[in-house]
Design a protein around this motif. Sequence first.
Motif, short mmCIF file in Angstrom:
data_model
loop_
_atom_site.label_atom_id
_atom_site.label_comp_id
_atom_site.label_asym_id
_atom_site.label_seq_id
_atom_site.Cartn_x
_atom_site.Cartn_y
_atom_site.Cartn_z
N ARG A 276 0.85 -1.19 0.00
CA ARG A 276 0.00 0.00 0.00
C ARG A 276 0.89 1.24 0.00
O ARG A 276 1.74 1.40 0.90
CB ARG A 276 -0.93 0.00 1.21
CG ARG A 276 -1.83 -1.22 1.27
CD ARG A 276 -2.49 -1.36 2.62
NE ARG A 276 -3.49 -0.33 2.87
CZ ARG A 276 -4.74 -0.41 2.43
NH1 ARG A 276 -5.14 -1.45 1.72
NH2 ARG A 276 -5.61 0.54 2.70
N ALA A 277 0.69 2.10 -0.98
CA ALA A 277 1.57 3.26 -1.13
C ALA A 277 0.77 4.55 -1.23
O ALA A 277 -0.17 4.66 -2.02
CB ALA A 277 2.44 3.11 -2.38
N ILE B 188 0.20 -3.20 -6.16
CA ILE B 188 0.37 -2.22 -5.08
C ILE B 188 -0.84 -1.29 -5.10
O ILE B 188 -1.15 -0.66 -6.11
CB ILE B 188 1.67 -1.42 -5.26
CG1 ILE B 188 2.87 -2.36 -5.16
CG2 ILE B 188 1.77 -0.31 -4.23
CD1 ILE B 188 4.18 -1.73 -5.52
N GLU B 189 -1.54 -1.22 -3.97
CA GLU B 189 -2.70 -0.34 -3.87
C GLU B 189 -2.21 1.09 -3.67
O GLU B 189 -1.30 1.35 -2.87
CB GLU B 189 -3.59 -0.78 -2.70
CG GLU B 189 -4.93 -0.07 -2.67
CD GLU B 189 -5.88 -0.64 -1.62
OE1 GLU B 189 -6.90 0.02 -1.36
OE2 GLU B 189 -5.57 -1.71 -1.06
N ILE B 190 -2.81 2.03 -4.40
CA ILE B 190 -2.32 3.40 -4.45
C ILE B 190 -3.36 4.37 -3.93
O ILE B 190 -4.54 4.27 -4.23
CB ILE B 190 -1.98 3.80 -5.91
CG1 ILE B 190 -0.88 2.89 -6.49
CG2 ILE B 190 -1.55 5.26 -5.99
CD1 ILE B 190 0.42 2.96 -5.76
N LEU B 191 -2.91 5.33 -3.14
CA LEU B 191 -3.72 6.50 -2.79
C LEU B 191 -2.90 7.73 -3.17
O LEU B 191 -1.75 7.88 -2.71
CB LEU B 191 -4.05 6.52 -1.31
CG LEU B 191 -4.87 7.73 -0.81
CD1 LEU B 191 -6.23 7.78 -1.51
CD2 LEU B 191 -5.05 7.69 0.70
N VAL B 192 -3.46 8.58 -4.00
CA VAL B 192 -2.74 9.76 -4.49
C VAL B 192 -3.20 11.01 -3.74
O VAL B 192 -4.40 11.31 -3.68
CB VAL B 192 -2.96 9.96 -6.01
CG1 VAL B 192 -2.28 11.26 -6.48
CG2 VAL B 192 -2.42 8.77 -6.78
N LYS C 154 -3.71 3.55 5.79
CA LYS C 154 -2.61 2.81 6.43
C LYS C 154 -1.55 2.37 5.42
O LYS C 154 -1.31 1.17 5.21
CB LYS C 154 -3.15 1.60 7.19
CG LYS C 154 -4.08 1.98 8.34
CD LYS C 154 -4.57 0.76 9.11
CE LYS C 154 -5.47 1.19 10.27
NZ LYS C 154 -6.00 0.03 11.03
N PRO C 155 -0.88 3.34 4.81
CA PRO C 155 0.13 2.99 3.81
C PRO C 155 1.34 2.30 4.43
O PRO C 155 1.68 2.53 5.59
CB PRO C 155 0.53 4.35 3.22
CG PRO C 155 0.24 5.33 4.32
CD PRO C 155 -0.98 4.80 5.01
N ASP C 156 1.97 1.46 3.63
CA ASP C 156 3.23 0.82 4.03
C ASP C 156 4.43 1.68 3.69
O ASP C 156 5.52 1.45 4.20
CB ASP C 156 3.39 -0.53 3.32
CG ASP C 156 2.29 -1.50 3.66
OD1 ASP C 156 1.94 -1.60 4.86
OD2 ASP C 156 1.75 -2.14 2.73
N MET C 157 4.21 2.65 2.79
CA MET C 157 5.31 3.50 2.32
C MET C 157 4.72 4.80 1.79
O MET C 157 3.52 4.89 1.53
CB MET C 157 6.08 2.80 1.20
CG MET C 157 5.33 2.77 -0.12
SD MET C 157 5.89 1.52 -1.28
CE MET C 157 5.07 0.05 -0.62
N VAL C 158 5.57 5.82 1.63
CA VAL C 158 5.16 7.08 1.01
C VAL C 158 6.11 7.34 -0.16
O VAL C 158 7.33 7.27 0.00
CB VAL C 158 5.21 8.25 2.01
CG1 VAL C 158 4.69 9.53 1.33
CG2 VAL C 158 4.39 7.95 3.26
N ILE C 159 5.52 7.62 -1.32
CA ILE C 159 6.31 7.90 -2.52
C ILE C 159 6.13 9.38 -2.85
O ILE C 159 5.01 9.84 -3.09
CB ILE C 159 5.85 7.04 -3.71
CG1 ILE C 159 5.95 5.55 -3.37
CG2 ILE C 159 6.68 7.35 -4.95
CD1 ILE C 159 5.35 4.63 -4.44
N GLY C 160 7.22 10.13 -2.85
CA GLY C 160 7.19 11.53 -3.26
C GLY C 160 7.63 11.64 -4.71
O GLY C 160 8.72 11.18 -5.05
N ILE C 161 6.80 12.23 -5.56
CA ILE C 161 7.13 12.40 -6.97
C ILE C 161 6.91 13.86 -7.33
O ILE C 161 5.78 14.36 -7.24
CB ILE C 161 6.27 11.51 -7.89
CG1 ILE C 161 6.34 10.04 -7.46
CG2 ILE C 161 6.73 11.64 -9.33
CD1 ILE C 161 5.47 9.12 -8.30
N GLY C 162 7.97 14.55 -7.72
CA GLY C 162 7.84 15.95 -8.10
C GLY C 162 9.07 16.74 -7.71
O GLY C 162 10.16 16.20 -7.57
#
Length: 408
Positions: A33-34, A60-64, A88-96
């Motif tokens: 979950r990201a 991978i389930e995504i929440l934007v 309840k994400p398992d990780m955080v992805i920063g894009i930008g």
Amino acid sequence: MTLFAAIRLPQEILFGKGQRHALPKVAARLGKRALICTDERFSGTAVFADIVASLRAASIEILVYDAVQPDVPQETVSVCVDNVREFKPDMVIGIGGGSCLDMAKCAALLLSHGGRLQDYYGEFKVPGPILPVIAVPTTAGTGSEVTPVAVISDSERTLKVGISSPYLIATTAICDPELTMTCPSGLTAIAGADALTHAIEAYTAARRGADHELAQNHVFIGKSALTDHFALLAIKLLGRSLEKACKDGSDEDARADVMMGALAAGCAFGTAGTAAAHAVQYPAGALTHTAHGLGVATMMPYVMNYNRSVSAIEMAEIGSALGLDSSGIDIEIQARATIEEIRRLFAAIGITPTLADLGLPADKLDWTAEQAFGIDRLIKNNPRPFDLDAMKRLVKAAYDGDLAASAI
């Protein structure tokens, strides 16, 4: 001199054309979950849609969260976290750009430890590991993809504030120069000048000794053998390609150099720290509402000239990294030539030459100097010491455009 070095970096750094396509496998190692933090502009691009589709194809389930704002107003971090906590994400992805990466760090921090963002202002206030962060920059400047710092703006404070902790370092940095190809010339210039300033300030930072407690008590600890390596690499790459990238954004080699330069500069200053150019920019930027990279680059030649009496050797070495001829030339002359080359390069890419041109009010010079002098974590990193009068002279010189006066 006793050899001393320290460095803090992500567990993994991936750099190169097309490396964004590695994101699904990198993310899959961290969970299912990201949360993705980005801005509205990038979230509407075809590239972003492809990235999201590739993550979902990897189960991978995504929440934007695509409402990241410039300079990350602190209240927006709470809004983001409140909206995503139940996911309840398992990780955080920063894009930008840097703000998106800083938002990802701050969101991961609050999701992990709760409380208010204000609880963590300063150094070493983060009590333990945070959710894994994957940083995917789309600009080349801040170096946030590899640094232990998140910078945010707080409406209750005049100046931007920072959270500094090794726990904020991303688990993985994925740097794909293709993501910077559409970056406008003006933003390329400001971001790249920010990166070059990071590298110069890291390379000329004070050398603060080899005490085993130093790195345990401070995030920024001054220059060392390892930070010097990264700083000179950044200076070399940015010196040869920043101007090219600003003139021709389709130049893939120049774009790669500039992104690698920003990455290497982040590797350097993330441990060594920055100094007086950044100290002056914080109050000057708050008053003028101008881009951080523009302000630090405006100050850089004046700060270099102020420091020249104690850092001539380092400045000559910077000149060599920039490609200046050093054979048989006096060190002092080399140092002066280096400063002139930085001025020439910054002028060529449109960097504002004075604080007056930046829009700083004349009646705010003393206030700016007082605020800058009070930022101890940066001032103590400067190779030449300051008192308040010296800071006032430096700010006045940068306002007037009087390079010679900045050395007094």
